[in-house]
Scaffold this motif. Structure first.
Motif, PDB file in Angstrom:
ATOM      1  N   ASN A   1       7.401  -6.408  -8.966  1.00  0.00           N
ATOM      2  CA  ASN A   1       8.139  -7.448  -8.239  1.00  0.00           C
ATOM      3  C   ASN A   1       9.074  -6.878  -7.172  1.00  0.00           C
ATOM      4  N   LEU A   2       9.259  -5.553  -7.142  1.00  0.00           N
ATOM      5  CA  LEU A   2      10.090  -4.937  -6.102  1.00  0.00           C
ATOM      6  C   LEU A   2       9.297  -4.552  -4.854  1.00  0.00           C
ATOM      7  N   LEU A   3       7.974  -4.705  -4.919  1.00  0.00           N
ATOM      8  CA  LEU A   3       7.172  -4.423  -3.728  1.00  0.00           C
ATOM      9  C   LEU A   3       7.465  -5.470  -2.662  1.00  0.00           C
ATOM     10  N   PRO A   4       7.668  -5.048  -1.425  1.00  0.00           N
ATOM     11  CA  PRO A   4       7.852  -6.045  -0.364  1.00  0.00           C
ATOM     12  C   PRO A   4       6.575  -6.880  -0.227  1.00  0.00           C
ATOM     13  N   LYS A   5       6.731  -8.175   0.033  1.00  0.00           N
ATOM     14  CA  LYS A   5       5.573  -9.054   0.197  1.00  0.00           C
ATOM     15  C   LYS A   5       4.849  -8.713   1.498  1.00  0.00           C
ATOM     16  N   LEU A   6       3.527  -8.683   1.428  1.00  0.00           N
ATOM     17  CA  LEU A   6       2.713  -8.447   2.618  1.00  0.00           C
ATOM     18  C   LEU A   6       2.009  -9.747   2.976  1.00  0.00           C
ATOM     19  N   ASP A   7       1.730  -9.909   4.261  1.00  0.00           N
ATOM     20  CA  ASP A   7       0.988 -11.099   4.659  1.00  0.00           C
ATOM     21  C   ASP A   7      -0.087 -10.723   5.661  1.00  0.00           C
ATOM     22  N   GLY A   8      -0.790 -11.716   6.133  1.00  0.00           N
ATOM     23  CA  GLY A   8      -1.881 -11.449   7.078  1.00  0.00           C
ATOM     24  C   GLY A   8      -2.979 -10.650   6.390  1.00  0.00           C
ATOM     25  N   ASN A   9      -3.531  -9.673   7.092  1.00  0.00           N
ATOM     26  CA  ASN A   9      -4.625  -8.871   6.547  1.00  0.00           C
ATOM     27  C   ASN A   9      -4.144  -7.613   5.844  1.00  0.00           C
ATOM     28  N   LYS A  10      -2.831  -7.482   5.638  1.00  0.00           N
ATOM     29  CA  LYS A  10      -2.304  -6.339   4.894  1.00  0.00           C
ATOM     30  C   LYS A  10      -2.202  -6.718   3.432  1.00  0.00           C
ATOM     31  N   PHE A  11      -2.525  -5.767   2.542  1.00  0.00           N
ATOM     32  CA  PHE A  11      -2.472  -6.056   1.109  1.00  0.00           C
ATOM     33  C   PHE A  11      -2.268  -4.763   0.332  1.00  0.00           C
TER      34      PHE A  11
ATOM     35  N   ILE B   1     -21.830  -2.008  -4.500  1.00  0.00           N
ATOM     36  CA  ILE B   1     -21.880  -1.939  -3.038  1.00  0.00           C
ATOM     37  C   ILE B   1     -20.554  -1.357  -2.574  1.00  0.00           C
ATOM     38  N   LEU B   2     -20.620  -0.361  -1.696  1.00  0.00           N
ATOM     39  CA  LEU B   2     -19.415   0.271  -1.160  1.00  0.00           C
ATOM     40  C   LEU B   2     -19.255  -0.102   0.306  1.00  0.00           C
ATOM     41  N   ILE B   3     -18.076  -0.604   0.631  1.00  0.00           N
ATOM     42  CA  ILE B   3     -17.780  -0.948   2.020  1.00  0.00           C
ATOM     43  C   ILE B   3     -16.505  -0.207   2.414  1.00  0.00           C
ATOM     44  N   PRO B   4     -16.539   0.559   3.508  1.00  0.00           N
ATOM     45  CA  PRO B   4     -15.323   1.247   3.954  1.00  0.00           C
ATOM     46  C   PRO B   4     -14.201   0.244   4.228  1.00  0.00           C
ATOM     47  N   MET B   5     -13.001   0.606   3.785  1.00  0.00           N
ATOM     48  CA  MET B   5     -11.827  -0.248   4.027  1.00  0.00           C
ATOM     49  C   MET B   5     -11.286   0.084   5.411  1.00  0.00           C
ATOM     50  N   ASN B   6     -11.925  -0.451   6.389  1.00  0.00           N
ATOM     51  CA  ASN B   6     -11.606  -0.166   7.769  1.00  0.00           C
ATOM     52  C   ASN B   6     -10.989  -1.431   8.372  1.00  0.00           C
ATOM     53  N   ASP B   7      -9.868  -1.294   9.063  1.00  0.00           N
ATOM     54  CA  ASP B   7      -9.204  -2.465   9.656  1.00  0.00           C
ATOM     55  C   ASP B   7     -10.162  -3.293  10.515  1.00  0.00           C
ATOM     56  N   GLU B   8     -11.087  -2.622  11.187  1.00  0.00           N
ATOM     57  CA  GLU B   8     -12.023  -3.337  12.048  1.00  0.00           C
ATOM     58  C   GLU B   8     -13.042  -4.150  11.250  1.00  0.00           C
ATOM     59  N   PHE B   9     -13.254  -3.786   9.975  1.00  0.00           N
ATOM     60  CA  PHE B   9     -14.201  -4.518   9.134  1.00  0.00           C
ATOM     61  C   PHE B   9     -13.547  -5.701   8.436  1.00  0.00           C
ATOM     62  N   ILE B  10     -12.228  -5.673   8.254  1.00  0.00           N
ATOM     63  CA  ILE B  10     -11.542  -6.735   7.511  1.00  0.00           C
ATOM     64  C   ILE B  10     -11.178  -7.856   8.480  1.00  0.00           C
TER      65      ILE B  10
ATOM     66  N   LYS C   1     -10.438 -11.220   7.478  1.00  0.00           N
ATOM     67  CA  LYS C   1      -9.440 -12.161   6.985  1.00  0.00           C
ATOM     68  C   LYS C   1      -9.187 -11.929   5.501  1.00  0.00           C
ATOM     69  N   VAL C   2      -7.927 -12.007   5.106  1.00  0.00           N
ATOM     70  CA  VAL C   2      -7.563 -11.964   3.693  1.00  0.00           C
ATOM     71  C   VAL C   2      -6.998 -13.340   3.335  1.00  0.00           C
ATOM     72  N   ASP C   3      -7.723 -14.054   2.465  1.00  0.00           N
ATOM     73  CA  ASP C   3      -7.328 -15.396   2.036  1.00  0.00           C
ATOM     74  C   ASP C   3      -6.813 -15.295   0.600  1.00  0.00           C
ATOM     75  N   ARG C   4      -5.478 -15.120   0.473  1.00  0.00           N
ATOM     76  CA  ARG C   4      -4.877 -14.957  -0.853  1.00  0.00           C
ATOM     77  C   ARG C   4      -5.022 -16.216  -1.710  1.00  0.00           C
TER      78      ARG C   4
ATOM     79  N   VAL D   1     -10.224 -14.510  -1.460  1.00  0.00           N
ATOM     80  CA  VAL D   1     -11.409 -14.089  -0.718  1.00  0.00           C
ATOM     81  C   VAL D   1     -10.983 -13.113   0.376  1.00  0.00           C
ATOM     82  N   ILE D   2     -11.759 -12.039   0.519  1.00  0.00           N
ATOM     83  CA  ILE D   2     -11.600 -11.144   1.672  1.00  0.00           C
ATOM     84  C   ILE D   2     -12.869 -11.282   2.494  1.00  0.00           C
ATOM     85  N   GLU D   3     -12.679 -11.659   3.746  1.00  0.00           N
ATOM     86  CA  GLU D   3     -13.815 -11.806   4.647  1.00  0.00           C
ATOM     87  C   GLU D   3     -13.936 -10.515   5.451  1.00  0.00           C
TER      88      GLU D   3
END
Length: 176
Positions: free
Chosen positions: A90-100, A142-151, A153-156, A160-162
């Motif tokens: 609970n001490l982690l700062p909240k992230l929004d948008g496509n950051k998680f 299935i392995l997908i690189p966690m690349n900013d260009e591939f992400i 949308k993050v729908d919390r 769903v991660i698009e």
């Protein structure tokens, strides 16, 4: 406090003074967020033990100089060298948008804009040069690189991660 209720903050790397002060290397992009902590959990032989902080200040870029209550000698400090530091989630700062945070998206559905539903995110492998989404599609990994260009949308809300992967990447795992 259990480890699964906490996040890894860093590691005590060396002693700073003869009065029990220690330097911790923080695993964060924003060390100043953790400059005024009251307490921290230290992993001692697999148990998280709370330590109260008498004083702390940033030392150089990502080192935190710590003085714990009841750690007053070099010997006391020696006992804490190379231990891991944790804080409650609970001490982690909240992230929004496509950051998680990695832990917050486990169990999310991964959908590719071209392919459709890929599967469920089981784990994030960050032991490689490029972090990877490890997705389970009906027993096939299935392995997908966690690349900013591939992400895309993050729908919390809907968990769903698009993603938008290069054409054919997902099919490589499904061709048998």
């Amino acid at each position: 406090m259990k480890k699964e209720d906490c996040f890894y903050l860093g590691k005590i790397v060396k002693k700073y003074s003869f009065k029990g002060e220690l330097l911790a290397k923080l695993d964060t992009d924003e060390p100043d967020l953790y400059d005024n902590l009251d307490a921290i959990f230290i992993d001692l032989r697999g148990n998280l033990v709370p330590f109260f902080i008498e004083s702390s200040q940033l030392h150089k870029s990502n080192l935190l100089r710590l003085k714990f209550e009841d750690v007053d000698t070099e010997e006391d400090a020696d006992a804490l060298l190379k231990t891991d530091l944790f804080l409650p989630l609970n001490l982690l700062p909240k992230l929004d948008g496509n950051k998680f945070y990695f832990h917050e998206v486990i169990g999310f559905t991964i959908k590719d804009v071209n392919f459709g539903e890929v599967g469920i995110l089981k784990e994030i492998n960050d032991s490689t040069a490029q972090a990877l989404f490890q997705i389970d599609r009906n027993g096939v990994e299935i392995l997908i690189p966690m690349n900013d260009e591939f992400i895309a949308k993050v729908d919390r809300k809907n968990k769903v991660i698009e993603v938008k992967t290069p054409e054919g990447l997902i099919d490589l795992y499904l061709e048998n």
